[in-house]
Design an enzyme around this catalytic site. Structure first.
Site: not given
Ligand code: NAP
Length: 282
Positions: A72, A108
Protein backbone atom coordinates in the site's frame (compact mmCIF):
# COMPACT_ATOMS: atom_id res chain seq x y z
CA UNK A 1 0.73 -10.27 -18.20
CA UNK A 2 -1.78 -10.33 -21.01
CA UNK A 3 -5.33 -9.22 -20.31
CA UNK A 4 -8.15 -10.96 -22.21
CA UNK A 5 -10.81 -8.43 -21.28
CA UNK A 6 -11.23 -5.22 -19.32
CA UNK A 7 -9.51 -6.37 -16.17
CA UNK A 8 -9.06 -5.10 -12.62
CA UNK A 9 -6.38 -6.61 -10.38
CA UNK A 10 -5.73 -6.91 -6.67
CA UNK A 11 -1.99 -6.65 -5.98
CA UNK A 12 -0.76 -8.03 -2.65
CA UNK A 13 0.63 -11.00 -0.75
CA UNK A 14 -1.16 -13.09 0.37
CA UNK A 15 -4.16 -12.70 -1.95
CA UNK A 16 -5.43 -16.28 -2.33
CA UNK A 17 -8.14 -15.90 0.38
CA UNK A 18 -9.10 -12.34 -0.55
CA UNK A 19 -12.82 -11.63 -0.86
CA UNK A 20 -12.22 -8.72 -3.28
CA UNK A 21 -12.58 -10.80 -6.49
CA UNK A 22 -15.94 -12.17 -5.30
CA UNK A 23 -17.11 -8.69 -4.21
CA UNK A 24 -16.25 -6.96 -7.49
CA UNK A 25 -17.19 -9.79 -9.87
CA UNK A 26 -20.59 -10.07 -8.12
CA UNK A 27 -21.09 -6.32 -8.59
CA UNK A 28 -19.93 -6.33 -12.25
CA UNK A 29 -22.23 -9.19 -13.08
CA UNK A 30 -25.23 -7.69 -11.18
CA UNK A 31 -24.87 -4.49 -13.24
CA UNK A 32 -24.07 -6.33 -16.51
CA UNK A 33 -20.65 -4.67 -16.79
CA UNK A 34 -18.14 -6.46 -19.10
CA UNK A 35 -15.31 -6.41 -16.54
CA UNK A 36 -13.33 -9.05 -14.71
CA UNK A 37 -11.45 -8.80 -11.38
CA UNK A 38 -8.59 -11.12 -10.41
CA UNK A 39 -6.00 -11.39 -7.65
CA UNK A 40 -2.32 -11.16 -8.56
CA UNK A 41 0.24 -12.13 -5.92
CA UNK A 42 3.34 -9.95 -5.80
CA UNK A 43 5.74 -10.98 -3.01
CA UNK A 44 6.96 -8.35 -0.55
CA UNK A 45 10.01 -6.53 -1.95
CA UNK A 46 9.35 -7.41 -5.61
CA UNK A 47 9.22 -3.76 -6.66
CA UNK A 48 10.15 -4.69 -10.25
CA UNK A 49 6.93 -6.65 -10.74
CA UNK A 50 4.95 -4.02 -8.84
CA UNK A 51 6.21 -1.23 -11.10
CA UNK A 52 5.67 -3.39 -14.22
CA UNK A 53 2.01 -4.01 -13.39
CA UNK A 54 1.40 -0.35 -12.49
CA UNK A 55 2.89 0.60 -15.91
CA UNK A 56 0.43 -1.81 -17.58
CA UNK A 57 -2.60 0.11 -16.29
CA UNK A 58 -3.89 1.64 -19.53
CA UNK A 59 -7.56 2.24 -18.69
CA UNK A 60 -8.62 -0.23 -21.41
CA UNK A 61 -7.25 -3.75 -20.89
CA UNK A 62 -5.98 -3.25 -17.34
CA UNK A 63 -8.49 -0.66 -16.20
CA UNK A 64 -7.53 -0.20 -12.53
CA UNK A 65 -6.06 -1.97 -9.52
CA UNK A 66 -6.56 -2.44 -5.80
CA UNK A 67 -3.49 -2.66 -3.62
CA UNK A 68 -3.26 -4.49 -0.32
CA UNK A 69 -0.65 -5.62 2.22
CA UNK A 70 2.35 -5.31 1.84
CA UNK A 71 2.32 -2.83 -1.10
CA UNK A 72 0.00 0.00 0.00
CA UNK A 73 2.91 2.40 0.56
CA UNK A 74 5.36 0.79 -1.89
CA UNK A 75 3.19 1.73 -4.92
CA UNK A 76 3.34 5.45 -4.17
CA UNK A 77 6.59 6.19 -6.12
CA UNK A 78 5.06 4.64 -9.28
CA UNK A 79 2.04 6.98 -9.34
CA UNK A 80 1.56 10.45 -10.83
CA UNK A 81 -0.66 11.79 -8.09
CA UNK A 82 -2.34 11.00 -4.78
CA UNK A 83 -5.66 12.20 -3.42
CA UNK A 84 -5.34 14.33 -0.26
CA UNK A 85 -6.62 11.43 1.88
CA UNK A 86 -4.16 8.91 0.37
CA UNK A 87 -1.36 11.43 0.89
CA UNK A 88 -2.40 11.95 4.52
CA UNK A 89 -2.58 8.20 5.30
CA UNK A 90 0.59 7.53 3.28
CA UNK A 91 -1.04 4.49 1.68
CA UNK A 92 -2.98 3.67 -1.48
CA UNK A 93 -5.57 0.93 -1.96
CA UNK A 94 -7.06 1.95 -5.33
CA UNK A 95 -5.45 3.18 -8.57
CA UNK A 96 -7.19 4.60 -11.62
CA UNK A 97 -6.19 6.69 -14.64
CA UNK A 98 -7.66 10.19 -14.52
CA UNK A 99 -6.81 12.70 -17.29
CA UNK A 100 -3.94 10.45 -18.35
CA UNK A 101 -2.45 10.41 -14.84
CA UNK A 102 -2.26 7.40 -12.52
CA UNK A 103 -3.93 8.53 -9.31
CA UNK A 104 -3.69 6.70 -5.97
CA UNK A 105 -6.77 6.76 -3.71
CA UNK A 106 -7.36 5.44 -0.20
CA UNK A 107 -10.95 4.20 0.18
CA UNK A 108 -10.24 2.51 3.56
CA UNK A 109 -10.96 5.85 5.24
CA UNK A 110 -14.45 6.25 3.72
CA UNK A 111 -14.99 2.48 4.12
CA UNK A 112 -14.34 2.76 7.84
CA UNK A 113 -16.65 5.77 8.24
CA UNK A 114 -19.54 4.38 6.18
CA UNK A 115 -21.09 2.07 8.86
CA UNK A 116 -20.82 4.83 11.49
CA UNK A 117 -22.83 7.29 9.39
CA UNK A 118 -26.18 6.33 10.90
CA UNK A 119 -24.92 5.77 14.45
CA UNK A 120 -24.89 8.19 17.34
CA UNK A 121 -21.65 8.22 19.31
CA UNK A 122 -21.82 9.21 22.97
CA UNK A 123 -18.87 11.61 22.57
CA UNK A 124 -15.87 12.11 20.31
CA UNK A 125 -13.16 10.20 22.18
CA UNK A 126 -11.75 7.32 20.14
CA UNK A 127 -9.49 4.45 21.23
CA UNK A 128 -7.65 2.55 18.47
CA UNK A 129 -6.11 -0.84 19.31
CA UNK A 130 -3.03 -1.52 17.12
CA UNK A 131 -0.79 0.79 15.14
CA UNK A 132 -0.38 -0.84 11.69
CA UNK A 133 -1.67 0.23 8.28
CA UNK A 134 -5.37 -0.15 9.09
CA UNK A 135 -4.92 1.76 12.37
CA UNK A 136 -3.46 4.68 10.39
CA UNK A 137 -6.52 4.83 8.11
CA UNK A 138 -8.75 4.71 11.23
CA UNK A 139 -6.77 7.55 12.85
CA UNK A 140 -7.20 9.75 9.76
CA UNK A 141 -10.91 8.83 9.56
CA UNK A 142 -11.40 9.62 13.27
CA UNK A 143 -9.81 13.03 12.83
CA UNK A 144 -11.15 14.07 9.42
CA UNK A 145 -14.48 12.22 9.36
CA UNK A 146 -15.54 12.06 13.02
CA UNK A 147 -13.83 15.23 14.18
CA UNK A 148 -12.60 13.27 17.23
CA UNK A 149 -11.66 15.32 20.29
CA UNK A 150 -9.17 12.69 21.50
CA UNK A 151 -7.55 9.75 19.66
CA UNK A 152 -5.62 7.23 21.78
CA UNK A 153 -3.47 4.64 20.00
CA UNK A 154 -3.09 1.58 22.22
CA UNK A 155 -0.18 -0.59 21.26
CA UNK A 156 2.23 -3.25 22.46
CA UNK A 157 4.90 -1.83 20.19
CA UNK A 158 5.34 1.73 21.33
CA UNK A 159 7.82 2.56 18.54
CA UNK A 160 5.30 1.65 15.86
CA UNK A 161 2.55 3.63 17.64
CA UNK A 162 4.86 6.64 18.07
CA UNK A 163 5.73 6.50 14.36
CA UNK A 164 2.04 6.42 13.42
CA UNK A 165 1.17 9.37 15.68
CA UNK A 166 4.21 11.38 14.54
CA UNK A 167 3.83 10.66 10.80
CA UNK A 168 0.15 11.56 10.82
CA UNK A 169 0.39 14.23 13.51
CA UNK A 170 -2.65 12.58 15.08
CA UNK A 171 -3.32 10.98 18.46
CA UNK A 172 -1.40 9.97 21.56
CA UNK A 173 0.41 6.72 22.35
CA UNK A 174 -1.03 4.62 25.18
CA UNK A 175 -0.55 1.08 26.49
CA UNK A 176 -3.01 -1.75 27.18
CA UNK A 177 -2.60 -1.01 30.90
CA UNK A 178 -4.24 2.38 30.26
CA UNK A 179 -7.48 0.85 28.91
CA UNK A 180 -9.52 1.11 32.17
CA UNK A 181 -8.85 4.85 32.28
CA UNK A 182 -9.35 5.36 28.52
CA UNK A 183 -12.60 3.37 28.33
CA UNK A 184 -14.07 5.25 31.29
CA UNK A 185 -14.51 8.26 28.99
CA UNK A 186 -14.17 7.05 25.34
CA UNK A 187 -17.21 6.24 23.22
CA UNK A 188 -15.67 4.47 20.18
CA UNK A 189 -13.21 1.55 20.49
CA UNK A 190 -11.71 0.18 17.28
CA UNK A 191 -9.86 -3.10 16.99
CA UNK A 192 -7.22 -2.64 14.27
CA UNK A 193 -5.23 -5.72 15.34
CA UNK A 194 -5.68 -9.25 13.95
CA UNK A 195 -6.46 -10.60 17.43
CA UNK A 196 -9.65 -12.69 17.25
CA UNK A 197 -9.36 -13.44 13.53
CA UNK A 198 -10.08 -16.97 12.29
CA UNK A 199 -8.78 -19.52 13.32
CA UNK A 200 -7.97 -17.91 16.72
CA UNK A 201 -11.61 -16.97 17.20
CA UNK A 202 -11.65 -17.30 21.01
CA UNK A 203 -9.07 -14.47 21.39
CA UNK A 204 -9.91 -10.85 22.13
CA UNK A 205 -7.65 -7.79 22.31
CA UNK A 206 -9.70 -6.61 25.32
CA UNK A 207 -9.00 -8.90 28.28
CA UNK A 208 -11.64 -7.30 30.52
CA UNK A 209 -14.94 -6.84 28.64
CA UNK A 210 -16.43 -5.62 31.93
CA UNK A 211 -14.92 -2.24 30.97
CA UNK A 212 -17.58 -1.96 28.24
CA UNK A 213 -21.14 -0.71 28.62
CA UNK A 214 -24.05 0.65 26.59
CA UNK A 215 -22.25 4.00 26.21
CA UNK A 216 -19.62 2.36 23.98
CA UNK A 217 -19.55 1.55 20.28
CA UNK A 218 -17.11 -1.27 19.52
CA UNK A 219 -15.87 -1.58 15.94
CA UNK A 220 -13.81 -4.62 14.95
CA UNK A 221 -12.07 -4.39 11.55
CA UNK A 222 -11.88 -8.20 11.43
CA UNK A 223 -14.50 -9.68 9.07
CA UNK A 224 -13.89 -13.40 9.61
CA UNK A 225 -15.64 -14.30 11.84
CA UNK A 226 -18.34 -11.73 11.18
CA UNK A 227 -18.89 -11.46 14.96
CA UNK A 228 -15.58 -11.74 16.80
CA UNK A 229 -15.15 -12.61 20.47
CA UNK A 230 -14.61 -8.88 21.12
CA UNK A 231 -17.92 -7.99 19.45
CA UNK A 232 -19.76 -10.87 21.13
CA UNK A 233 -18.61 -9.78 24.60
CA UNK A 234 -19.30 -6.10 23.78
CA UNK A 235 -22.85 -6.96 22.67
CA UNK A 236 -23.41 -8.84 25.96
CA UNK A 237 -22.24 -5.75 27.87
CA UNK A 238 -24.86 -3.68 26.01
CA UNK A 239 -22.43 -1.86 23.67
CA UNK A 240 -23.29 -1.09 20.03
CA UNK A 241 -21.18 -3.18 17.66
CA UNK A 242 -19.88 -2.85 14.09
CA UNK A 243 -18.15 -5.71 12.23
CA UNK A 244 -15.40 -5.42 9.63
CA UNK A 245 -17.44 -6.85 6.77
CA UNK A 246 -19.31 -3.56 6.42
CA UNK A 247 -16.00 -1.69 6.07
CA UNK A 248 -14.64 -4.28 3.64
CA UNK A 249 -17.66 -3.86 1.36
CA UNK A 250 -17.76 -0.06 1.78
CA UNK A 251 -14.08 0.36 0.83
CA UNK A 252 -14.72 -1.85 -2.21
CA UNK A 253 -17.79 0.26 -3.07
CA UNK A 254 -15.53 3.33 -3.01
CA UNK A 255 -13.12 1.74 -5.49
CA UNK A 256 -16.03 0.55 -7.65
CA UNK A 257 -17.42 4.09 -7.81
CA UNK A 258 -14.01 5.50 -8.86
CA UNK A 259 -13.58 2.87 -11.59
CA UNK A 260 -17.11 2.63 -13.00
CA UNK A 261 -18.88 5.83 -11.96
CA UNK A 262 -21.67 3.57 -10.64
CA UNK A 263 -22.83 2.66 -7.14
CA UNK A 264 -21.98 -0.88 -6.13
CA UNK A 265 -25.12 -3.03 -5.63
CA UNK A 266 -24.22 -3.45 -1.95
CA UNK A 267 -27.22 -5.63 -1.03
CA UNK A 268 -26.36 -8.22 -3.71
CA UNK A 269 -22.71 -8.16 -2.73
CA UNK A 270 -23.42 -8.46 1.03
CA UNK A 271 -25.74 -11.41 0.47
CA UNK A 272 -23.15 -13.21 -1.68
CA UNK A 273 -20.29 -12.57 0.75
CA UNK A 274 -22.30 -13.58 3.83
CA UNK A 275 -23.35 -16.82 2.12
CA UNK A 276 -19.77 -17.48 1.07
CA UNK A 277 -18.40 -16.88 4.58
CA UNK A 278 -21.09 -19.10 6.13
CA UNK A 279 -20.38 -21.93 3.70
CA UNK A 280 -16.60 -21.87 3.59
CA UNK A 281 -14.37 -19.91 5.91
CA UNK A 282 -15.94 -20.32 9.37
P1 NAP B 1 -0.75 -4.70 10.36
O1 NAP B 1 -0.23 -3.54 9.58
O2 NAP B 1 -0.01 -5.97 10.40
O3 NAP B 1 -0.96 -4.16 11.87
C1 NAP B 1 -1.53 -4.96 12.85
C2 NAP B 1 -1.33 -4.30 14.22
O4 NAP B 1 -1.91 -5.21 15.15
C3 NAP B 1 0.12 -4.12 14.58
O5 NAP B 1 0.39 -2.75 14.55
C4 NAP B 1 0.22 -4.66 16.01
O6 NAP B 1 0.27 -3.54 16.86
C5 NAP B 1 -1.10 -5.29 16.31
N1 NAP B 1 -0.97 -6.72 16.67
C6 NAP B 1 -0.56 -7.74 15.87
N2 NAP B 1 -0.61 -8.90 16.55
C7 NAP B 1 -1.04 -8.58 17.81
C8 NAP B 1 -1.28 -9.34 19.00
N3 NAP B 1 -1.09 -10.66 19.02
N4 NAP B 1 -1.72 -8.69 20.09
C9 NAP B 1 -1.93 -7.34 20.07
N5 NAP B 1 -1.71 -6.58 18.98
C10 NAP B 1 -1.28 -7.20 17.88
O7 NAP B 1 -2.21 -5.08 9.86
P2 NAP B 1 -3.34 -4.10 9.30
O8 NAP B 1 -3.28 -4.05 7.84
O9 NAP B 1 -3.27 -2.84 10.05
O10 NAP B 1 -4.67 -4.93 9.67
C11 NAP B 1 -5.11 -5.05 11.00
C12 NAP B 1 -6.45 -5.81 11.02
O11 NAP B 1 -7.44 -5.05 10.33
C13 NAP B 1 -6.41 -7.17 10.33
O12 NAP B 1 -7.20 -8.05 11.08
C14 NAP B 1 -7.04 -6.91 8.99
O13 NAP B 1 -7.66 -8.06 8.45
C15 NAP B 1 -8.08 -5.87 9.36
N6 NAP B 1 -8.46 -5.01 8.23
C16 NAP B 1 -9.76 -5.00 7.87
C17 NAP B 1 -10.18 -4.18 6.83
C18 NAP B 1 -11.62 -4.16 6.45
O14 NAP B 1 -11.94 -3.65 5.37
N7 NAP B 1 -12.51 -4.68 7.27
C19 NAP B 1 -9.25 -3.37 6.16
C20 NAP B 1 -7.91 -3.39 6.57
C21 NAP B 1 -7.53 -4.23 7.61
P3 NAP B 1 1.33 -3.35 18.02
O15 NAP B 1 2.47 -4.29 17.75
O16 NAP B 1 1.68 -1.92 17.88
O17 NAP B 1 0.61 -3.64 19.28
Amino acid sequence: MSYKEATFLLLGDPVSHSLSPLIHNTAFSALGLPFHYAAHRIPMGDETELEKVIREIDGVSLVGVNVTIPHKSAVVPFLDDLTPIARKVGAVNTIYIENGRKVGHNTDVEGFLSPLAGMKLDNKEVVVLGSGGAARAVMVAAQSGLNASRISVVSRNLDSARAACTDLNIGEVRTYADLPELLSTASLIVNATPVGMWPETNQSPLKNPGLLSEKHTVYDLIYNPTETELLRSARIQGASIVGGLQMLIAQAAGAFRIWTGSEMPVKDVSRTINNYLKSTLN
